[in-house]
Motif scaffolding. Sequence first.
Motif, PDB file in Angstrom:
ATOM      1  N   VAL A   1       0.832  -1.199   0.000  1.00 49.55           N
ATOM      2  CA  VAL A   1       0.000   0.000   0.000  1.00 49.55           C
ATOM      3  C   VAL A   1       0.869   1.252   0.000  1.00 49.55           C
ATOM      4  O   VAL A   1       0.606   2.218  -0.737  1.00 49.55           O
ATOM      5  CB  VAL A   1      -0.958   0.011   1.205  1.00 49.55           C
ATOM      6  CG1 VAL A   1      -1.664   1.358   1.330  1.00 49.55           C
ATOM      7  CG2 VAL A   1      -1.997  -1.092   1.073  1.00 49.55           C
ATOM      8  N   LEU A   2       1.905   1.259   0.820  1.00 52.48           N
ATOM      9  CA  LEU A   2       2.796   2.413   0.875  1.00 52.48           C
ATOM     10  C   LEU A   2       3.452   2.673  -0.478  1.00 52.48           C
ATOM     11  O   LEU A   2       3.537   3.828  -0.936  1.00 52.48           O
ATOM     12  CB  LEU A   2       3.866   2.194   1.946  1.00 52.48           C
ATOM     13  CG  LEU A   2       3.383   2.236   3.400  1.00 52.48           C
ATOM     14  CD1 LEU A   2       4.477   1.767   4.347  1.00 52.48           C
ATOM     15  CD2 LEU A   2       2.932   3.645   3.775  1.00 52.48           C
ATOM     16  N   ARG A   3       3.901   1.619  -1.129  1.00 53.43           N
ATOM     17  CA  ARG A   3       4.539   1.769  -2.440  1.00 53.43           C
ATOM     18  C   ARG A   3       3.532   2.261  -3.471  1.00 53.43           C
ATOM     19  O   ARG A   3       3.826   3.149  -4.289  1.00 53.43           O
ATOM     20  CB  ARG A   3       5.135   0.431  -2.890  1.00 53.43           C
ATOM     21  CG  ARG A   3       5.972   0.532  -4.160  1.00 53.43           C
ATOM     22  CD  ARG A   3       6.337  -0.833  -4.690  1.00 53.43           C
ATOM     23  NE  ARG A   3       5.167  -1.529  -5.218  1.00 53.43           N
ATOM     24  CZ  ARG A   3       5.171  -2.786  -5.642  1.00 53.43           C
ATOM     25  NH1 ARG A   3       6.272  -3.509  -5.562  1.00 53.43           N
ATOM     26  NH2 ARG A   3       4.065  -3.340  -6.115  1.00 53.43           N
ATOM     27  N   LEU A   4       2.319   1.708  -3.440  1.00 49.73           N
ATOM     28  CA  LEU A   4       1.275   2.118  -4.382  1.00 49.73           C
ATOM     29  C   LEU A   4       0.974   3.606  -4.260  1.00 49.73           C
ATOM     30  O   LEU A   4       0.970   4.336  -5.267  1.00 49.73           O
ATOM     31  CB  LEU A   4       0.006   1.305  -4.123  1.00 49.73           C
ATOM     32  CG  LEU A   4      -1.254   1.772  -4.859  1.00 49.73           C
ATOM     33  CD1 LEU A   4      -1.138   1.501  -6.349  1.00 49.73           C
ATOM     34  CD2 LEU A   4      -2.502   1.101  -4.284  1.00 49.73           C
ATOM     35  N   MET A   5       0.722   4.076  -3.053  1.00 44.52           N
ATOM     36  CA  MET A   5       0.342   5.474  -2.877  1.00 44.52           C
ATOM     37  C   MET A   5       1.506   6.409  -3.205  1.00 44.52           C
ATOM     38  O   MET A   5       1.286   7.533  -3.685  1.00 44.52           O
ATOM     39  CB  MET A   5      -0.152   5.707  -1.445  1.00 44.52           C
ATOM     40  CG  MET A   5      -1.383   4.886  -1.070  1.00 44.52           C
ATOM     41  SD  MET A   5      -2.740   4.987  -2.286  1.00 44.52           S
ATOM     42  CE  MET A   5      -3.153   6.734  -2.203  1.00 44.52           C
TER      43      MET A   5
END
Length: 578
Positions: free
Chosen positions: A417-421
Amino acid sequence: MFLWVLVLGVFVSRSECYFSEEKYPEESKMQPPTVVIAIIARNAAHSLPYYLGALERLNYPKARISVWAATDHNADNTTAVLREWLTVMQQFYHYVEWRPMEHPTSYPGEMGPKYWSNGRYEYLMKLKQAALNFAKTRWADYILTILFSFQSLIYMGTDSDTLQLMLISSTLCVCSQGYYRRTAEYFPTRQRHRLGCYPVPMVHSTFLLDMRKTGMKKLAFHPPHLDYSWPFDDIIVFAFSCRVSEVQMYLCNKVRYGYLNVPAKPHHTIEDDSISFSHLILEATIDGPPMAPSKYVSLFPKQRDLMGFDEVYLINLRRRQDRRDRMLYSLNELEIDVKVVDAIDGGALNSSDIKILGVDILPGYYDPFSRRTLTKGEVGCFLSHYYIWKEMVDQQMDKALIFEDDVRFQANFKRRVLRLMEEVEMVELDWDIIYLGRKQVKPGDEEVVENVRNLVVADYSYWTLSYAISLQGAQKLLNAEPLSKMLPVDEFLPIMYDKHTNENYKSHYPNRNLQAFSTRPLLVQPAQYAGDPKWVSDTETSTLWDDDNVRTDWRGSHKTLKGAPQPDMLQTSYKDEL
């Protein structure tokens, strides 16, 4: 005369039951077998507290257990964790033997803490052999060796020589020379569709040896048998030793004994393994109680955050305490801070309450699967999401993340999620909603978003398991004034991004400009599906929104509404999984 008196004396003593045992002819109860538990740990400080906690909770007399523990070549504080636990627990066990190795912290030629060199294999085999010798010298009835966390162990009266207690894993071991060949029974047994104890040519990771059997004296991990010529692997070496010693191995899956962590790759770090283990204990909560760490090991508190969102919401019905507890446990393990929102309980609403809230059904709406109209549960679900959108707008939050309380997380959830955002922000993507979990109604290719890994433009989708939403997106949903023309929230969203297939429904919402995307692969899935033993739905099994007397059922066994259209067969098979 003397002989007669003696005989008479014996007769009299028996008739009066001179010996106390004669009053209670039953034999005394047998004590439980003695067991040696061998603990072999390396770079496992993140998982050891849970493993040791499981040992503490074993429903077996500790006075009948001896512990043989060894640790070596650690780059973390595994040694300190084990020492702390053994210092306290040694008073409860029959005997404890402790074999720590402080230095060195790696093997020669090792490319990382999860790399298996020949030197590491050889040392592990020597440790297992030492544990086996320890059990033999202490005349133990059984030896249990476990390298991974497990939840429970029960003693089984069995004629098995070597018994594997089956632990569930999300991966399959890779076959190579010396390993078994899978048969038709492999997957039914592994997935526990076929239950029992079965003879197998090899056991893996966890086994229970009956030391009372005659062939046990010949078994060995190290050195390998003189005729052994296969890879230098403790599992294969031991399986070969069993075969030449005529010791039969068995696999038992009658009980779910625990879970195996996903084997780490040679390039993985201890942190990678820790993240993988966190996913393992989250998966364990789906089918059983949460794994609890040892009471006697010091743990650092979790450092939770919002992952860059203004708020992370968890929607939960107050009466579903079990779901709340599981999700809070899971989110704490993932180190995600969360705000619990008490969901609107549709089951507690009567028709008058719904009218007062300004809710009215979308004209012509019928469930595509069951041909019923809206349920009170679906009204409550919609309102629960709606009030979060409203809070976002009222407080001018830039973005939020929303979870329902019946999800299971995929591996590396937080990191992904962190990488996606981060990538979404870097490319300045104009987005309103990003599904993290959904059901794709029309399977097929979806447009890939350039320069953002694992993100696609969302097509017609069901479910609102979890999604990120922007302030702009929340405002668009509120501007549509959906309460006065309500349908289920997972039908409303695809209307708003103009992917719904029903033109009549879409005609009631002229501004269908929501920018919707989805992760691929998805980052959350449903914890249970319709028909699963633990599946419960407060939307599918409810009463109709305008009739307190008509109950609904996900199987469509309720009263069919007059004038309802025939079910849409395209959608039916997907709705059935809700």
